[in-house]
Scaffold this motif. Structure first.
Motif, PDB file in Angstrom:
ATOM      1  N   ARG A   1      11.243 -49.874  50.340  1.00 47.85           N
ATOM      2  CA  ARG A   1      11.896 -51.125  49.963  1.00 47.85           C
ATOM      3  C   ARG A   1      13.319 -50.871  49.545  1.00 47.85           C
ATOM      4  O   ARG A   1      13.653 -50.913  48.369  1.00 47.85           O
ATOM      5  CB  ARG A   1      11.089 -51.785  48.886  1.00 47.85           C
TER       6      ARG A   1
ATOM      7  N   GLN B   1      15.050 -53.751  54.811  1.00 45.07           N
ATOM      8  CA  GLN B   1      14.440 -55.073  54.599  1.00 45.07           C
ATOM      9  C   GLN B   1      14.081 -55.757  55.909  1.00 45.07           C
ATOM     10  O   GLN B   1      13.048 -56.409  56.018  1.00 45.07           O
ATOM     11  CB  GLN B   1      15.382 -55.965  53.788  1.00 45.07           C
TER      12      GLN B   1
ATOM     13  N   ASP C   1      10.640 -54.822  57.147  1.00 48.98           N
ATOM     14  CA  ASP C   1       9.551 -54.905  56.169  1.00 48.98           C
ATOM     15  C   ASP C   1       8.482 -55.918  56.609  1.00 48.98           C
ATOM     16  O   ASP C   1       8.565 -57.111  56.302  1.00 48.98           O
ATOM     17  CB  ASP C   1      10.166 -55.280  54.806  1.00 48.98           C
TER      18      ASP C   1
ATOM     19  N   SER D   1       6.304 -57.763  53.874  1.00 51.50           N
ATOM     20  CA  SER D   1       6.920 -58.966  53.314  1.00 51.50           C
ATOM     21  C   SER D   1       6.914 -60.108  54.314  1.00 51.50           C
ATOM     22  O   SER D   1       6.648 -61.253  53.950  1.00 51.50           O
ATOM     23  CB  SER D   1       8.359 -58.682  52.881  1.00 51.50           C
TER      24      SER D   1
ATOM     25  N   GLY E   1       4.626 -61.956  43.730  1.00 57.64           N
ATOM     26  CA  GLY E   1       5.435 -61.130  44.622  1.00 57.64           C
ATOM     27  C   GLY E   1       5.894 -62.032  45.754  1.00 57.64           C
ATOM     28  O   GLY E   1       6.141 -63.221  45.556  1.00 57.64           O
ATOM     29  N   VAL E   2       5.970 -61.460  46.943  1.00 60.86           N
ATOM     30  CA  VAL E   2       6.458 -62.228  48.091  1.00 60.86           C
ATOM     31  C   VAL E   2       5.510 -63.391  48.403  1.00 60.86           C
ATOM     32  O   VAL E   2       5.936 -64.541  48.545  1.00 60.86           O
ATOM     33  CB  VAL E   2       6.595 -61.296  49.326  1.00 60.86           C
TER      34      VAL E   2
ATOM     35  N   ASP F   1       2.519 -63.265  36.254  1.00 60.94           N
ATOM     36  CA  ASP F   1       2.615 -61.927  36.849  1.00 60.94           C
ATOM     37  C   ASP F   1       2.786 -60.941  35.705  1.00 60.94           C
ATOM     38  O   ASP F   1       3.341 -61.287  34.656  1.00 60.94           O
ATOM     39  CB  ASP F   1       3.810 -61.857  37.807  1.00 60.94           C
TER      40      ASP F   1
ATOM     41  N   ARG G   1       4.729 -58.475  35.790  1.00 59.59           N
ATOM     42  CA  ARG G   1       6.136 -58.059  35.727  1.00 59.59           C
ATOM     43  C   ARG G   1       6.957 -59.226  35.167  1.00 59.59           C
ATOM     44  O   ARG G   1       7.112 -60.254  35.829  1.00 59.59           O
ATOM     45  CB  ARG G   1       6.631 -57.669  37.125  1.00 59.59           C
TER      46      ARG G   1
ATOM     47  N   GLY H   1       9.642 -51.757  43.103  1.00 53.75           N
ATOM     48  CA  GLY H   1       9.351 -53.132  42.678  1.00 53.75           C
ATOM     49  C   GLY H   1       7.868 -53.461  42.598  1.00 53.75           C
ATOM     50  O   GLY H   1       7.491 -54.593  42.325  1.00 53.75           O
TER      51      GLY H   1
ATOM     52  N   ALA I   1       4.023 -53.424  41.012  1.00 54.78           N
ATOM     53  CA  ALA I   1       3.443 -53.373  39.665  1.00 54.78           C
ATOM     54  C   ALA I   1       2.646 -52.087  39.505  1.00 54.78           C
ATOM     55  O   ALA I   1       2.059 -51.585  40.459  1.00 54.78           O
ATOM     56  CB  ALA I   1       2.514 -54.565  39.474  1.00 54.78           C
TER      57      ALA I   1
ATOM     58  N   GLN J   1      -5.308 -60.110  29.628  1.00 56.43           N
ATOM     59  CA  GLN J   1      -4.829 -61.051  30.646  1.00 56.43           C
ATOM     60  C   GLN J   1      -5.874 -62.143  30.906  1.00 56.43           C
ATOM     61  O   GLN J   1      -5.556 -63.333  30.961  1.00 56.43           O
ATOM     62  CB  GLN J   1      -4.518 -60.288  31.948  1.00 56.43           C
TER      63      GLN J   1
ATOM     64  N   THR K   1      -2.848 -63.353  44.210  1.00 51.16           N
ATOM     65  CA  THR K   1      -2.173 -62.461  45.171  1.00 51.16           C
ATOM     66  C   THR K   1      -1.983 -61.066  44.582  1.00 51.16           C
ATOM     67  O   THR K   1      -1.236 -60.267  45.132  1.00 51.16           O
ATOM     68  CB  THR K   1      -0.769 -62.998  45.527  1.00 51.16           C
ATOM     69  N   ALA K   2      -2.621 -60.776  43.430  1.00 51.15           N
ATOM     70  CA  ALA K   2      -2.279 -59.556  42.689  1.00 51.15           C
ATOM     71  C   ALA K   2      -2.697 -58.275  43.427  1.00 51.15           C
ATOM     72  O   ALA K   2      -3.845 -58.129  43.843  1.00 51.15           O
ATOM     73  CB  ALA K   2      -2.922 -59.588  41.306  1.00 51.15           C
ATOM     74  N   GLN K   3      -1.739 -57.392  43.593  1.00 53.04           N
ATOM     75  CA  GLN K   3      -1.983 -56.118  44.277  1.00 53.04           C
ATOM     76  C   GLN K   3      -1.328 -55.002  43.485  1.00 53.04           C
ATOM     77  O   GLN K   3      -0.298 -55.218  42.831  1.00 53.04           O
ATOM     78  CB  GLN K   3      -1.316 -56.109  45.663  1.00 53.04           C
TER      79      GLN K   3
HETATM   80  P1  NAD Z   1       2.367 -56.826  45.847  1.00 56.60           P
HETATM   81  O1  NAD Z   1       1.818 -57.444  47.083  1.00 56.60           O
HETATM   82  O2  NAD Z   1       2.233 -55.365  45.651  1.00 56.60           O
HETATM   83  O3  NAD Z   1       1.662 -57.540  44.588  1.00 56.60           O
HETATM   84  C1  NAD Z   1       1.704 -58.938  44.422  1.00 56.60           C
HETATM   85  C2  NAD Z   1       2.060 -59.261  43.002  1.00 56.60           C
HETATM   86  O4  NAD Z   1       0.929 -58.992  42.157  1.00 56.60           O
HETATM   87  C3  NAD Z   1       3.211 -58.464  42.420  1.00 56.60           C
HETATM   88  O5  NAD Z   1       4.231 -59.347  42.005  1.00 56.60           O
HETATM   89  C4  NAD Z   1       2.584 -57.708  41.237  1.00 56.60           C
HETATM   90  O6  NAD Z   1       3.474 -57.572  40.157  1.00 56.60           O
HETATM   91  C5  NAD Z   1       1.448 -58.626  40.906  1.00 56.60           C
HETATM   92  N1  NAD Z   1       0.360 -58.061  40.077  1.00 56.60           N
HETATM   93  C6  NAD Z   1      -0.188 -56.826  40.071  1.00 56.60           C
HETATM   94  N2  NAD Z   1      -1.177 -56.744  39.163  1.00 56.60           N
HETATM   95  C7  NAD Z   1      -1.288 -57.972  38.590  1.00 56.60           C
HETATM   96  C8  NAD Z   1      -2.117 -58.535  37.606  1.00 56.60           C
HETATM   97  N3  NAD Z   1      -3.059 -57.826  36.992  1.00 56.60           N
HETATM   98  N4  NAD Z   1      -1.936 -59.834  37.277  1.00 56.60           N
HETATM   99  C9  NAD Z   1      -0.985 -60.584  37.858  1.00 56.60           C
HETATM  100  N5  NAD Z   1      -0.154 -60.107  38.814  1.00 56.60           N
HETATM  101  C10 NAD Z   1      -0.307 -58.817  39.167  1.00 56.60           C
HETATM  102  O7  NAD Z   1       3.889 -57.244  45.620  1.00 56.60           O
HETATM  103  P2  NAD Z   1       4.987 -57.653  46.669  1.00 56.60           P
HETATM  104  O8  NAD Z   1       4.783 -59.047  47.110  1.00 56.60           O
HETATM  105  O9  NAD Z   1       5.015 -56.638  47.723  1.00 56.60           O
HETATM  106  O10 NAD Z   1       6.328 -57.614  45.818  1.00 56.60           O
HETATM  107  C11 NAD Z   1       6.544 -56.844  44.679  1.00 56.60           C
HETATM  108  C12 NAD Z   1       8.038 -56.962  44.307  1.00 56.60           C
HETATM  109  O11 NAD Z   1       8.850 -56.261  45.237  1.00 56.60           O
HETATM  110  C13 NAD Z   1       8.539 -58.376  44.285  1.00 56.60           C
HETATM  111  O12 NAD Z   1       9.353 -58.567  43.187  1.00 56.60           O
HETATM  112  C14 NAD Z   1       9.337 -58.494  45.545  1.00 56.60           C
HETATM  113  O13 NAD Z   1      10.355 -59.461  45.472  1.00 56.60           O
HETATM  114  C15 NAD Z   1       9.900 -57.096  45.654  1.00 56.60           C
HETATM  115  N6  NAD Z   1      10.247 -56.758  47.050  1.00 56.60           N
HETATM  116  C16 NAD Z   1      11.410 -56.053  47.267  1.00 56.60           C
HETATM  117  C17 NAD Z   1      11.769 -55.720  48.575  1.00 56.60           C
HETATM  118  C18 NAD Z   1      13.024 -54.941  48.861  1.00 56.60           C
HETATM  119  O14 NAD Z   1      13.264 -54.598  49.987  1.00 56.60           O
HETATM  120  N7  NAD Z   1      13.822 -54.646  47.918  1.00 56.60           N
HETATM  121  C19 NAD Z   1      10.958 -56.057  49.626  1.00 56.60           C
HETATM  122  C20 NAD Z   1       9.773 -56.755  49.364  1.00 56.60           C
HETATM  123  C21 NAD Z   1       9.443 -57.087  48.056  1.00 56.60           C
END
Ligand code: NAD
Length: 372
Positions: A121, A126, A129, A132, A175-176, A196, A198, A226, A228, A239, A256-258
């Motif tokens: 990331r 990007q 990706d 995303s 997240g996304v 979330d 974060r 980025g 968690a 939580q 969507t939590a991962q």
């Molecule tokens: P992900 O699919 O890994 O996880 C989804 C969301 O679940 C995340 O926001 C994570 O914080 C949240 N999560 C984990 N455990 C949890 C819990 N117990 N309860 C509630 N929420 C929980 O995440 P993602 O969609 O891939 O994105 C993660 C971050 O990375 C985002 O902020 C996104 O904007 C960023 N991102 C950056 C780039 C880049 O190129 N810079 C690209 C894609 C995403």
């Protein structure tokens, strides 16, 4: 150089590439080979690929045996790996932390493999990706599916017969996918809350018109990419306690939590499901990585105590045409980034930050540090 796009498995609706992107490859001087019928589920005919300059082959094996690069969406099976040409490049989602056999088979077959999940990331990557690009469409599709299943309207309506209150939507994990779910639910007129681990996402939730739910779960961290970090079991309990009331008042919950490279955290317990109003809907977007919701099942609608728990593992497939468009573009952007115009091949530079992150096997070995 020849690049082959085989048909996906029967359950897959998406196509790896659409003709507009196939043309971009042929414009680079790459020969594009498409397995007949690749685009039929998204209403794209073989002729449309031919018009974009591609060739059609009717036998999957033929394509595997001749191509220098093979691209798919889904991970390969054993037969596909055996059919790949030695020293060829294979690109798809590979789920390399779980699919150890696939990884070792790819190494044994002397194939250089790229896992789309592991594209780092960083700004330069990007455009490649695919996690995303697919998660964004999945977030949209999850809300559409929830709205179709819920027997209430999303928007508030003031009618002569009385006022209909807006649906309450709670998004867990921003997240996304979560951000797109919030945006879609808001566009449909719902009242949206989100949580979330974060804290940095609070501003993003607010900017979309949602309300960020504050729950004190102690220190949380995110990785330099980025993602968690995993919570402790005590933090998950805190939580859950903090979310109970909101869950019970929500008409729709989208989870969507991962946690990258691990099982998804189990957040919504059976008790929490049972505290919801009959007719409510939960979409567990993490169902294929273990599930955020107790009782959710892959590719099933589970009915529990009047609550529908939706566990669709291929939500991007619900908007398959757009998902195909953006996935193909991610692939093109990756190959274009490393395309050596003079020698007409891919500059497979393992010192490059992007390739270092996402190449899994090369020249007979597993080369990716995190997978190793
Ligand atoms: P992900 O699919 O890994 O996880 C989804 C969301 O679940 C995340 O926001 C994570 O914080 C949240 N999560 C984990 N455990 C949890 C819990 N117990 N309860 C509630 N929420 C929980 O995440 P993602 O969609 O891939 O994105 C993660 C971050 O990375 C985002 O902020 C996104 O904007 C960023 N991102 C950056 C780039 C880049 O190129 N810079 C690209 C894609 C995403």
């Amino acid at each position: 150089m020849q690049i082959f796009f085989p048909k996906e498995e029967d359950h897959e609706i998406r196509a790896t590439i659409l003709p507009e992107v196939a043309k971009k490859f042929t414009d680079l001087g790459i020969e594009v080979l498409i397995e007949s019928g690749l685009g039929e589920k998204v209403f794209v005919s073989d002729e449309q690929y031919v018009d974009a300059g591609a060739y059609i082959c009717s036998e999957k094996k033929e394509g595997y045996g001749s191509a220098d690069v093979v691209c798919k969406i889904n991970k390969p099976n054993h037969d596909e790996i055996q059919s790949l040409k030695k020293n060829s490049i294979y690109i798809s989602f590979l789920d390399p932390f779980n699919e150890r056999q696939i990884v070792s088979d790819l190494a044994a077959a002397n194939v250089s493999s790229i896992s789309m999940e592991l594209v780092p990331r960083i700004t330069r990557a990007q455009k490649m990706d695919a996690l995303s690009s697919q998660a964004n469409l999945a977030g949209y599709a999850a809300v559409i599916e929830a709205s179709r299943t819920l027997s209430k309207s999303f928007p508030m309506m003031m009618t002569a017969a009385g006022t209909i209150s807006p649906a309450r939507v709670f998004v867990v994990g921003v997240g996304v996918a979560g951000l797109q779910a919030i945006a879609t639910a808001k566009r449909l007129g719902a009242r949206v809350e989100a949580f979330d681990t974060r804290p940095v996402v609070e501003e993003q939730v607010k900017s979309l018109g949602g309300k960020f739910v504050k729950i004190d779960i102690g220190d949380t961290e995110e990785t330099d990419q980025g993602y968690a970090k995993e919570l402790t079991s005590e933090q998950i309990k805190m939580q859950q306690d903090g979310m109970k009331k909101i869950c019970s008042q929500s008409d729709v919950i989208i989870t969507t939590a991962q946690v990258f490279g691990r099982q998804a955290p189990r957040i919504i317990t059976q008790d929490m499901v049972e505290a919801m109003q009959p007719g409510s809907v939960i979409v567990d977007m993490a169902v294929s990585t273990g599930g955020n919701v107790e009782g959710s099942k892959n590719d099933e609608y589970v009915f529990h105590n009047g609550v529908t728990i939706i566990g669709m593992s291929n939500l991007p497939g619900e908007v398959a045409r757009d998902a195909s468009q953006v996935f193909g573009s991610n692939l093109f952007n990756m190959i274009d980034e490393f395309w050596d115009k003079e020698n007409k091949n891919i500059n497979f530079d393992l010192d490059d930050e992007i390739l270092k992150g996402c190449v899994i096997t090369h020249q007979g070995s597993i080369v990716n540090e995190s997978v190793k």
